[in-house]
Structures are given as structure tokens and as C-alpha cells.
Scaffold this motif. Structure first.
Motif, short mmCIF file in Angstrom:
data_model
loop_
_atom_site.label_atom_id
_atom_site.label_comp_id
_atom_site.label_asym_id
_atom_site.label_seq_id
_atom_site.Cartn_x
_atom_site.Cartn_y
_atom_site.Cartn_z
N GLY A 129 0.82 -0.99 -0.20
CA GLY A 129 -0.04 -0.14 0.18
C GLY A 129 0.55 1.56 -0.11
O GLY A 129 0.37 2.31 -0.51
N ILE A 130 1.94 1.31 0.94
CA ILE A 130 2.86 2.05 0.82
C ILE A 130 3.40 2.90 -0.67
O ILE A 130 4.06 3.98 -1.29
CB ILE A 130 3.68 2.00 2.30
N ASP A 131 4.17 1.45 -1.13
CA ASP A 131 4.99 1.40 -2.41
C ASP A 131 3.50 2.46 -3.24
O ASP A 131 4.38 2.60 -4.53
CB ASP A 131 5.02 0.00 -3.11
N ALA A 149 -7.19 -3.27 22.70
CA ALA A 149 -7.96 -4.76 22.77
C ALA A 149 -7.67 -5.50 23.26
O ALA A 149 -8.01 -6.55 22.81
CB ALA A 149 -8.86 -3.98 22.03
N GLY A 150 -5.79 -5.82 23.72
CA GLY A 150 -4.95 -7.29 23.64
C GLY A 150 -4.80 -7.59 21.85
O GLY A 150 -4.04 -8.66 21.78
N GLY A 151 -5.04 -6.74 20.79
CA GLY A 151 -4.48 -7.39 19.26
C GLY A 151 -3.37 -6.04 18.92
O GLY A 151 -2.79 -5.75 19.86
N ALA A 152 -2.61 -6.55 17.89
CA ALA A 152 -1.56 -5.44 17.49
C ALA A 152 -2.44 -4.75 16.38
O ALA A 152 -2.96 -5.31 15.29
CB ALA A 152 -0.17 -6.72 16.95
N ALA A 153 -1.50 -3.41 16.52
CA ALA A 153 -1.49 -2.74 15.66
C ALA A 153 -0.44 -2.13 14.02
O ALA A 153 1.04 -2.52 15.23
CB ALA A 153 -1.99 -1.36 16.05
N TYR A 154 -0.56 -2.08 12.99
CA TYR A 154 1.02 -2.14 12.46
C TYR A 154 1.83 -0.50 11.37
O TYR A 154 0.19 -0.24 11.90
CB TYR A 154 0.74 -3.06 11.35
N ASP A 155 1.85 -0.43 11.73
CA ASP A 155 2.82 1.43 11.46
C ASP A 155 4.35 1.36 10.57
O ASP A 155 5.15 0.57 11.38
CB ASP A 155 2.81 2.63 12.38
N ARG A 169 -0.35 4.51 9.58
CA ARG A 169 -1.13 3.38 9.73
C ARG A 169 -1.69 1.84 8.79
O ARG A 169 -1.51 2.11 7.51
CB ARG A 169 -2.15 3.87 10.60
N LEU A 170 -0.82 1.23 8.67
CA LEU A 170 -1.26 -0.33 8.12
C LEU A 170 -1.79 -1.16 8.53
O LEU A 170 -2.24 -2.13 10.19
CB LEU A 170 0.20 -0.36 7.59
N THR A 175 -2.74 -2.63 3.36
CA THR A 175 -3.72 -1.43 3.22
C THR A 175 -3.50 -0.51 3.48
O THR A 175 -3.24 -0.33 5.33
CB THR A 175 -5.21 -1.77 3.49
N VAL A 176 -3.23 0.66 3.32
CA VAL A 176 -2.83 2.09 4.31
C VAL A 176 -4.50 2.08 5.21
O VAL A 176 -4.99 2.72 4.36
CB VAL A 176 -2.14 3.29 3.28
#
Length: 182
Positions: A129-131, A149-155, A169-170, A175-176
Motif C-alpha cells: 500500500g505504501i509503494d 484491546a489485546g490485538g496488534a496494530a502496524y505502522d 498506519r497499516l 492496506t494503508v
């Protein structure tokens, strides 16, 4: 806030639908050399070494059993893992064949955490998405943080040729989801 412990720290390969890896491929602390140079003595990759995330998770699990993670981040030379151990934040670095840096204490552990099983991103598409959105992006690092909330977030941090940094943020498929200037 991007990284709850970012002020305190120096600057998986996880397959979609699963976490961790084949235990036969997991790094063993006894087999890895200690790296006295904070893993900064190796070559720099063109992009963050996200394929080292899974072995870094395995290393932390080997070291701590069933840790709660605050952050896992990959730059171009190493993976940093910050876990909560008995109310204390501890950080270790993994740098593949160059070894690892043993854990050091960062003080009291506070903030959102996630279990190793929450890490679920596709190493082959995470930067797609970044590309697509940016012209020749220079991705400086990739981070996995707790989502509250116990999950993971990506950036990912994307550096501009003219100065400045975008925090992107991904989703786990690349996906962006949003971006902001840093």
C-alpha cells in the motif's frame, strides 16, 4: 501515541493466519552470539528487516516463556522486542546471524500489550500500500504495537527526500489505513 516506550529505548515474519513458527527454526539463545554493538555493526538492508520478526518473537518466547509484548520494531539492521516481565519492561535486540543483544530493563511496564499470537501480518504485502500510494518511499522502520484491546496494530515510518517523516498506519495485508506527519 506511536510507541509507549519510545523515549526510553534506543533507536514475525508472521504468516497470515498464524503466529510463531516451526520450533525447529526458532533461534536458540545458546546458539546465537551476543552482539556487543547493539546490532549496529552489520550491513544495512534497503528496507526494515521484517523477515526477522518471527525469529525475534521466538527468541523472546524462548527467553521469557509467554511474554506480553509492548512493541516489536524492525529497522534496517535489527529487530527490537519490548516485553513486560513481572511489571518491568525489558528490551532485547535480534540481528539474525550477527546474534542478539541480551535484555535490558527499561523500568516500569505501562501501556497496551499484545500476545505473540496477535501478530498477524503478511511479510510479502505489508509495504504494498505504501509503494502504491507514494513515489519511491524510503521506509525507515516498521512497528507492531498494542491496539488497546489485546490485538496488534502496524505502522511504518516513511522518510521524505526533502525532510520530514510520515507515520503510516497499516492493515496486516498492507492496506494503508491512515497517515500523519511526525
Amino acid at each position: 501515541m506511536r510507541r509507549s516506550l519510545a523515549v526510553a529505548i534506543p533507536l514475525a515474519f508472521a504468516l497470515v493466519g498464524c503466529s510463531g513458527g516451526d520450533d525447529a527454526d526458532a533461534p536458540d539463545l545458546a546458539d546465537l552470539p551476543e552482539n556487543d554493538a547493539l546490532c549496529l555493526d552489520g550491513d544495512r538492508a534497503d528496507r526494515p528487516v521484517i523477515d526477522w520478526i518471527e525469529p525475534a518473537i521466538d527468541l523472546a518466547v524462548d527467553e521469557y516463556g509467554d511474554p506480553e509484548f509492548f512493541e516489536i520494531s524492525a529497522d534496517r539492521q535489527r529487530v527490537s522486542v519490548i516485553v513486560s516481565v513481572d511489571g518491568v519492561a525489558e528490551q532485547l535486540f535480534y540481528c539474525a546471524a550477527a546474534g542478539y543483544v541480551p535484555a535490558t530493563s527499561l523500568g516500569e511496564a505501562q501501556g497496551s500489550t499484545f500476545a505473540p499470537g496477535a501478530v498477524d501480518f503478511d511479510v510479502d504485502t505489508i509495504f504494498d500500500g505504501i509503494d502504491e500510494e507514494l513515489d519511491d518511499p524510503e521506509i525507515g522502520d516498521f512497528a507492531i504495537v498494542g491496539d488497546g484491546a489485546g490485538g496488534a496494530a502496524y505502522d511504518a515510518s516513511v522518510q521524505s527526500d526533502v525532510g520530514g517523516v510520515l507515520l503510516v498506519r497499516l492493515a496486516g495485508d498492507g492496506t494503508v489505513l491512515g497517515a500523519q506527519a511526525q
